[in-house]
Design a protein around this motif. Structure first.
Motif, PDB file in Angstrom:
ATOM      1  N   GLY A 116       0.820  -1.213   0.000  1.00  0.00           N
ATOM      2  CA  GLY A 116       0.000   0.000   0.000  1.00  0.00           C
ATOM      3  C   GLY A 116       0.852   1.261   0.000  1.00  0.00           C
ATOM      4  N   VAL A 117       1.901   1.278   0.800  1.00  0.00           N
ATOM      5  CA  VAL A 117       2.794   2.433   0.857  1.00  0.00           C
ATOM      6  C   VAL A 117       3.591   2.555  -0.442  1.00  0.00           C
ATOM      7  CG1 VAL A 117       4.832   3.396   2.005  1.00  0.00           C
ATOM      8  CG2 VAL A 117       2.935   2.521   3.371  1.00  0.00           C
ATOM      9  N   LEU A 118       4.081   1.430  -0.951  1.00  0.00           N
ATOM     10  CA  LEU A 118       4.862   1.462  -2.194  1.00  0.00           C
ATOM     11  C   LEU A 118       4.045   1.978  -3.374  1.00  0.00           C
ATOM     12  CD1 LEU A 118       6.845  -1.886  -1.853  1.00  0.00           C
ATOM     13  CD2 LEU A 118       7.800   0.438  -1.776  1.00  0.00           C
ATOM     14  N   ALA A 123       7.753  12.046  -2.678  1.00  0.00           N
ATOM     15  CA  ALA A 123       9.083  12.626  -2.454  1.00  0.00           C
ATOM     16  C   ALA A 123       9.155  13.304  -1.086  1.00  0.00           C
ATOM     17  CB  ALA A 123       9.419  13.622  -3.562  1.00  0.00           C
ATOM     18  N   VAL A 124       8.042  13.864  -0.630  1.00  0.00           N
ATOM     19  CA  VAL A 124       8.007  14.588   0.643  1.00  0.00           C
ATOM     20  C   VAL A 124       8.196  13.650   1.834  1.00  0.00           C
ATOM     21  CG1 VAL A 124       6.573  16.064   2.120  1.00  0.00           C
ATOM     22  CG2 VAL A 124       6.527  16.368  -0.357  1.00  0.00           C
ATOM     23  N   THR A 125       7.572  12.488   1.799  1.00  0.00           N
ATOM     24  CA  THR A 125       7.624  11.562   2.936  1.00  0.00           C
ATOM     25  C   THR A 125       8.401  10.289   2.611  1.00  0.00           C
ATOM     26  OG1 THR A 125       5.503  10.610   2.266  1.00  0.00           O
ATOM     27  CG2 THR A 125       5.438  12.395   3.899  1.00  0.00           C
ATOM     28  N   PHE A 126       9.226  10.334   1.583  1.00  0.00           N
ATOM     29  CA  PHE A 126       9.917   9.150   1.080  1.00  0.00           C
ATOM     30  C   PHE A 126      10.709   8.420   2.169  1.00  0.00           C
ATOM     31  CE2 PHE A 126      13.541   7.009  -0.940  1.00  0.00           C
ATOM     32  CZ  PHE A 126      12.871   6.164  -1.796  1.00  0.00           C
ATOM     33  N   GLU A 127      11.512   9.142   2.925  1.00  0.00           N
ATOM     34  CA  GLU A 127      12.350   8.490   3.945  1.00  0.00           C
ATOM     35  C   GLU A 127      11.517   7.755   4.980  1.00  0.00           C
ATOM     36  OE1 GLU A 127      15.662  10.510   5.758  1.00  0.00           O
ATOM     37  OE2 GLU A 127      16.047  11.610   3.896  1.00  0.00           O
ATOM     38  N   THR A 128      10.468   8.389   5.462  1.00  0.00           N
ATOM     39  CA  THR A 128       9.587   7.756   6.444  1.00  0.00           C
ATOM     40  C   THR A 128       8.895   6.543   5.831  1.00  0.00           C
ATOM     41  OG1 THR A 128       9.220   9.883   7.510  1.00  0.00           O
ATOM     42  CG2 THR A 128       7.645   8.146   8.003  1.00  0.00           C
ATOM     43  N   GLN A 129       8.435   6.702   4.599  1.00  0.00           N
ATOM     44  CA  GLN A 129       7.783   5.581   3.924  1.00  0.00           C
ATOM     45  C   GLN A 129       8.738   4.392   3.781  1.00  0.00           C
ATOM     46  OE1 GLN A 129       6.559   7.851   0.418  1.00  0.00           O
ATOM     47  NE2 GLN A 129       4.413   7.360   0.888  1.00  0.00           N
ATOM     48  N   MET A 130       9.970   4.668   3.399  1.00  0.00           N
ATOM     49  CA  MET A 130      10.935   3.587   3.215  1.00  0.00           C
ATOM     50  C   MET A 130      11.293   2.927   4.543  1.00  0.00           C
ATOM     51  SD  MET A 130      11.626   3.195  -0.139  1.00  0.00           S
ATOM     52  CE  MET A 130      10.132   2.471   0.319  1.00  0.00           C
ATOM     53  N   GLU A 131      11.388   3.727   5.611  1.00  0.00           N
ATOM     54  CA  GLU A 131      11.640   3.157   6.938  1.00  0.00           C
ATOM     55  C   GLU A 131      10.511   2.217   7.333  1.00  0.00           C
ATOM     56  OE1 GLU A 131      12.284   6.412   9.659  1.00  0.00           O
ATOM     57  OE2 GLU A 131      14.110   7.034   8.620  1.00  0.00           O
ATOM     58  N   ASP A 132       9.267   2.655   7.104  1.00  0.00           N
ATOM     59  CA  ASP A 132       8.113   1.820   7.441  1.00  0.00           C
ATOM     60  C   ASP A 132       8.111   0.521   6.638  1.00  0.00           C
ATOM     61  OD1 ASP A 132       7.206   3.712   9.256  1.00  0.00           O
ATOM     62  OD2 ASP A 132       5.668   4.532   7.911  1.00  0.00           O
ATOM     63  N   VAL A 133       8.285   0.638   5.327  1.00  0.00           N
ATOM     64  CA  VAL A 133       8.253  -0.546   4.465  1.00  0.00           C
ATOM     65  C   VAL A 133       9.384  -1.500   4.831  1.00  0.00           C
ATOM     66  CG1 VAL A 133       8.505  -1.367   2.083  1.00  0.00           C
ATOM     67  CG2 VAL A 133       7.036   0.597   2.572  1.00  0.00           C
ATOM     68  N   THR A 134      10.570  -0.969   5.057  1.00  0.00           N
ATOM     69  CA  THR A 134      11.705  -1.810   5.435  1.00  0.00           C
ATOM     70  C   THR A 134      11.417  -2.533   6.743  1.00  0.00           C
ATOM     71  OG1 THR A 134      13.245  -0.357   4.271  1.00  0.00           O
ATOM     72  CG2 THR A 134      14.188  -1.811   5.951  1.00  0.00           C
ATOM     73  N   THR A 135      10.853  -1.830   7.702  1.00  0.00           N
ATOM     74  CA  THR A 135      10.496  -2.436   8.990  1.00  0.00           C
ATOM     75  C   THR A 135       9.474  -3.550   8.799  1.00  0.00           C
ATOM     76  OG1 THR A 135      10.970  -0.403  10.188  1.00  0.00           O
ATOM     77  CG2 THR A 135       9.493  -1.980  11.277  1.00  0.00           C
ATOM     78  N   TRP A 136       8.439  -3.293   8.012  1.00  0.00           N
ATOM     79  CA  TRP A 136       7.375  -4.283   7.821  1.00  0.00           C
ATOM     80  C   TRP A 136       7.860  -5.515   7.071  1.00  0.00           C
ATOM     81  CZ3 TRP A 136       3.906   0.228   5.939  1.00  0.00           C
ATOM     82  CH2 TRP A 136       3.396   0.914   7.048  1.00  0.00           C
ATOM     83  N   VAL A 137       8.660  -5.332   6.031  1.00  0.00           N
ATOM     84  CA  VAL A 137       9.155  -6.487   5.275  1.00  0.00           C
ATOM     85  C   VAL A 137      10.169  -7.264   6.127  1.00  0.00           C
ATOM     86  CG1 VAL A 137      10.296  -7.286   3.163  1.00  0.00           C
ATOM     87  CG2 VAL A 137       8.663  -5.396   3.051  1.00  0.00           C
ATOM     88  N   SER A 138      11.001  -6.565   6.884  1.00  0.00           N
ATOM     89  CA  SER A 138      11.932  -7.232   7.802  1.00  0.00           C
ATOM     90  C   SER A 138      11.170  -8.024   8.854  1.00  0.00           C
ATOM     91  CB  SER A 138      12.835  -6.211   8.497  1.00  0.00           C
ATOM     92  OG  SER A 138      13.663  -5.575   7.575  1.00  0.00           O
ATOM     93  N   SER A 139      10.105  -7.438   9.367  1.00  0.00           N
ATOM     94  CA  SER A 139       9.268  -8.117  10.358  1.00  0.00           C
ATOM     95  C   SER A 139       8.634  -9.371   9.761  1.00  0.00           C
ATOM     96  CB  SER A 139       8.197  -7.163  10.872  1.00  0.00           C
ATOM     97  OG  SER A 139       7.371  -7.798  11.810  1.00  0.00           O
ATOM     98  N   ALA A 140       8.214  -9.294   8.502  1.00  0.00           N
ATOM     99  CA  ALA A 140       7.642 -10.466   7.826  1.00  0.00           C
ATOM    100  C   ALA A 140       8.677 -11.584   7.763  1.00  0.00           C
ATOM    101  CB  ALA A 140       7.173 -10.082   6.421  1.00  0.00           C
ATOM    102  N   LEU A 141       9.915 -11.234   7.452  1.00  0.00           N
ATOM    103  CA  LEU A 141      10.991 -12.221   7.381  1.00  0.00           C
ATOM    104  C   LEU A 141      11.245 -12.851   8.755  1.00  0.00           C
ATOM    105  CD1 LEU A 141      12.914 -13.437   5.304  1.00  0.00           C
ATOM    106  CD2 LEU A 141      14.504 -11.569   5.786  1.00  0.00           C
ATOM    107  N   THR A 142      11.231 -12.039   9.791  1.00  0.00           N
ATOM    108  CA  THR A 142      11.410 -12.541  11.154  1.00  0.00           C
ATOM    109  C   THR A 142      10.273 -13.476  11.533  1.00  0.00           C
ATOM    110  OG1 THR A 142      12.591 -10.530  11.788  1.00  0.00           O
ATOM    111  CG2 THR A 142      11.648 -11.849  13.580  1.00  0.00           C
TER     112      THR A 142
END
Length: 188
Positions: A116-118, A123-142
């Motif tokens: 949904g985020v992807l 461009a304005v919230t890109f860093e926050t969006q990427m942090e969230d997505v990275t956290t969620w996909v990492s959590s899925a892997l865990t």
């Protein structure tokens, strides 16, 4: 005659390969995109059909990676739900199946949030969006690894099949995470 048939068969196989991977240019797009992943062959095979759409766009490749991971996760979740419903495992293994169903549902939630985020990168919230997505996909892997922990030291055909299915999902998730990281480093 046999030589002509062999040449014709070779040509047909080459043509089928080109169509399956979107031709030479499409093939180079998927190979380039998947170069950052751990399971490159799996990445290339599962994402080849996206080549002519995603081309060199890291955002589209990240979406494609998460999308195919959702599909694989759904398949394995259905399998786990079937094991749970059939009650074919007993004791510790039964409890581990119940745990796996729970963590795989969390995995699906995290992957859907990520997709949904992807789909709405800004461009304005890109860093926050990427942090969230990275956290969620990492959590899925865990979560997927947590599922496997419940069967550590266990044997049997059913356990082996379950482990194979769950590990396959971890490979897809790992690849999706690498594609997300590539997008994060590329910027909006």
């Amino acid at each position: 005659m046999a030589k002509t048939q062999a040449i014709l068969v070779a040509f047909m196989l080459l043509l089928l390969h080109s169509c399956a991977y979107g031709g030479e240019q499409g093939d180079s797009y998927v190979v380039d995109a998947c170069s950052v992943t751990t399971y490159q062959d799996l990445c290339i095979h599962s994402l080849a059909s996206y080549s002519n759409v995603a081309k060199r766009d890291p955002s589209k490749w990240a979406r494609a990676g998460v999308s195919v991971t959702i599909g694989e996760t759904k398949n394995t979740t259905r399998y786990l739900l079937g094991l749970k419903k059939r009650n074919s495992m007993k004791g510790r293994n039964r409890a581990a199946v119940f745990d796996c169903v729970d963590v795989f549902q969390d995995t699906l939630d995290n992957l859907h949030k990520s997709l949904g985020v992807l789909r709405q990168i800004s461009a304005v919230t890109f860093e926050t969006q990427m942090e969230d997505v990275t956290t969620w996909v990492s959590s899925a892997l865990t979560d997927e690894d947590t599922c496997l922990d419940g069967f550590e030291g266990q044997k049997g055909k059913q356990i082996k099949l379950l482990e194979t299915k769950v590990k396959r999902v971890t490979y897809f998730t790992s690849n999706a995470l690498a594609l997300v990281a590539k997008l994060a480093s590329a910027g909006p």
